[in-house]
Enzyme design. Structure first.
Site: not given
Ligand SMILES: [Zn+2]
Length: 219
Positions: A83, A102, A104, A123, A166, A219
């Site tokens: 990726e 990234h 899954h 929230y 994905h 904050y």
């Molecule tokens: Zn992936």
């Protein structure tokens, strides 16, 4: 020379951070086996990214790959994550972020399979700097098309986006923040999923979220 040395120190630090973060996310159940990938941007033309097809508990600092901003390998013996085009394109369009995670992770990916954006069910969504986590359209993993879909759905200041069928991508100024957002998105997705399973979730209003976001900013 000093600048180059500073850069080398930054690369060494980023490699160690990526290894530790990968193991941490693995222990928290957000990563599994070899799926997912992490990166840090050192400067405008230097990225450190996890290698392709290596289990997170086996990755060592020397396995982290250094690339330029277009994903061309500068140093490292491994292949960079499949990726890498996605990471490069997000960085190119988001000067406000310097780390990408990234995964899954199961609940976030479940909603991505359903094509469901995550609304303000809690929230806690304030950490993503949006009140609706968008879903980028599906394309084959590792392709420029997928990278373009994610970039298009991932406008500033949002720190999280789902990818249909994905997974999820988070981005922030630091790796610790991007990893924290990934964990929060998984929590939100779990809440939304469970609420949907038994009824119609109540969603916080724009006004309620505006107050939370203002407080969060302070904050
Ligand atoms: Zn992936």
């Amino acid at each position: 020379m000093a600048a180059q040395l500073g850069n080398e120190n930054a690369v060494t630090g980023a490699r160690l951070q990526l290894v530790a973060c990968g193991r941490d996310l693995l222990a928290r159940g957000l990563l599994s086996q070899t799926s997912g990938n992490l990166s840090v941007r050192i400067d405008e033309d230097t990225l450190c990214i996890t290698p392709s097809a290596m289990p997170y508990d086996q990755i060592e600092a020397g396995d982290i790959v250094v690339t330029d901003a277009r994903g061309n390998v500068r140093s490292g013996t491994r292949r960079p994550s499949s990726e890498t085009p996605l990471h490069c394109l997000v960085y190119a369009s988001r000067p406000d972020v310097a780390a990408i995670v990234h995964t899954h992770s199961p609940h976030a990916t479940t909603l991505a399979v359903l094509g469901l954006p995550i609304p303000a069910v809690h929230y806690l969504i304030a950490v993503t700097k949006t009140t609706l986590i968008q879903v980028a359209p599906y394309a084959t993993y590792g392709t420029d098309e997928l990278a373009r879909n994610v970039r298009a759905a991932f406008g500033a200041p949002a720190r999280a986006v789902l990818i249909a069928n994905h997974g999820v991508v988070t981005a922030a100024p630091t790796l610790a923040e991007a990893a924290g957002v990934a964990e929060s998105v998984e929590t939100l997705a779990g809440l939304y999923y469970r609420a949907l399973a038994v009824g119609k979730p109540l969603i916080l209003s724009d006004e309620q979220m505006a107050q939370v976001l203002a407080k969060h900013e302070h904050y």
